[in-house]
Design an enzyme around this catalytic site. Structure first.
Site, PDB file in Angstrom:
ATOM      1  N   ALA A  78       0.996  -1.127  -0.055  1.00 51.96           N
ATOM      2  CA  ALA A  78       0.090  -0.040   0.062  1.00 51.96           C
ATOM      3  C   ALA A  78       0.773   1.347   0.027  1.00 51.96           C
ATOM      4  CB  ALA A  78      -0.683  -0.008   1.319  1.00 51.96           C
ATOM      5  N   GLY A 123       0.778  -5.753   0.790  1.00 53.79           N
ATOM      6  CA  GLY A 123       0.006  -5.799  -0.407  1.00 53.79           C
ATOM      7  C   GLY A 123       0.679  -6.259  -1.663  1.00 53.79           C
ATOM      8  N   GLU A 126       0.768 -10.103  -1.304  1.00 53.82           N
ATOM      9  CA  GLU A 126      -0.703 -10.504  -1.307  1.00 53.82           C
ATOM     10  C   GLU A 126      -1.149 -10.408  -2.659  1.00 53.82           C
ATOM     11  OE1 GLU A 126      -2.918  -9.058   2.649  1.00 53.82           O
ATOM     12  OE2 GLU A 126      -2.022  -7.631   1.483  1.00 53.82           O
ATOM     13  N   GLU A 146       2.884  -5.884   8.139  1.00 57.53           N
ATOM     14  CA  GLU A 146       1.700  -5.147   8.329  1.00 57.53           C
ATOM     15  C   GLU A 146       1.525  -4.828   9.984  1.00 57.53           C
ATOM     16  OE1 GLU A 146       0.239  -6.448   4.179  1.00 57.53           O
ATOM     17  OE2 GLU A 146       1.426  -7.291   6.133  1.00 57.53           O
TER      18      GLU A 146
END
Length: 270
Positions: A78, A123, A126, A146
């Site tokens: 992110a 992310g 991910e 995170e």
């Protein structure tokens, strides 16, 4: 968005930061925000979601390969600089946009391959986990850090990582927020293949996959995805339903005919 095409090759842009390049039956979904190491901003998330919608609706694509245009990172997750500027209300409003980007990759109906070069963190990892196969090279560094910034993996990581490596291993990796380099990542099953050049190897793998029936590929992926977490009896029912969906297809008829005639199949894709 704009499109340029030449014969079997084409490139289509989705906003400033995402491109889709098609070569034959293989699509390359390119994360293209190199100055930010592909940090996923709201704009990039919207573009990624739109690109996935377009790919999902394109029956000519048999395999999608997720790559990066940056020479240091696949994706660093992110965009925390953008997130730092958000009010609580703005963060809530942005959440569906972010989720759509990750689920867009996860729900692509054709086989997907991630080509991880450099950092794939948060992310970014991910997005790779959302793919069916992860190909990496020696530069790869992966992880879900995170909790070190006060949140949790929110792009599917808490669900996808345990399914890949088991609950205890996933817990250790998420709770410590540690980064894992390529060799250990391969040993732990965080990536599937370790190659000299991740993008080249991923595209070659995609080409081999794309030689097979597009109807069969999509049905096999659906069966494997829907069967995850079910008991064996229920999983076999999922498999049977998928088999029935292809058993009377044009691809099945062409595959059997080609086998008996000792030639390569010309898949109708239906």
């Amino acid at each position: 968005m704009s499109e340029q095409s030449s014969g079997q090759s084409s490139e289509q842009r989705f906003g400033e930061f995402v491109a889709v390049r098609k070569e034959g039956f293989v699509a390359e979904l390119v994360l293209d925000r190199p100055k930010a190491m592909n940090a996923v901003s709201s704009e990039m998330a919207r573009s990624l979601g739109a690109a996935c919608d377009a790919l999902a609706a394109d029956p000519s694509v048999r395999v999608t390969v997720l790559t990066s245009s940056n020479d240091r990172a696949f994706c660093v997750g992110a965009d925390l600089k953008e997130r730092n500027s958000f009010t609580d209300a703005e963060l809530v409003r942005q959440r569906p946009t972010a989720r759509a980007a990750y689920t867009g990759v996860l729900e692509l109906p054709m086989p997907t391959v991630a080509a991880v070069h450099g950092f794939a963190l948060g992310g970014g990892f991910e997005l790779a986990l959302a793919c069916d196969v992860i190909v990496a090279d020696a530069t790869a560094v992966v992880g879900l850090p995170e909790v070190s910034v006060g949140v949790i993996p929110g792009g599917g990581g808490t669900q996808l990582l345990p399914r890949r490596v088991g609950a205890a291993r996933a817990a250790e990796l998420v709770f410590t927020a540690r980064r894992v380099e390529a060799a250990e990542a391969r040993e732990l099953g965080l990536v599937d293949l370790l190659e000299e050049d991740a993008r080249t190897a991923a595209l070659e793998l995609a080409g081999r996959i794309a030689a097979n029936s597009p109807v069969g590929l999509r049905a096999a992926k659906k069966a494997m995805r829907l069967g995850q977490g079910l008991d064996l009896r229920a999983g076999l029912e999922v498999e049977d339903a998928a088999w029935r969906s292809v058993a009377f297809s044009g691809d099945r008829a062409e595959g059997v005919a080609a086998f008996n005639e000792k030639r390569k199949p010309n898949w109708p894709g239906e």
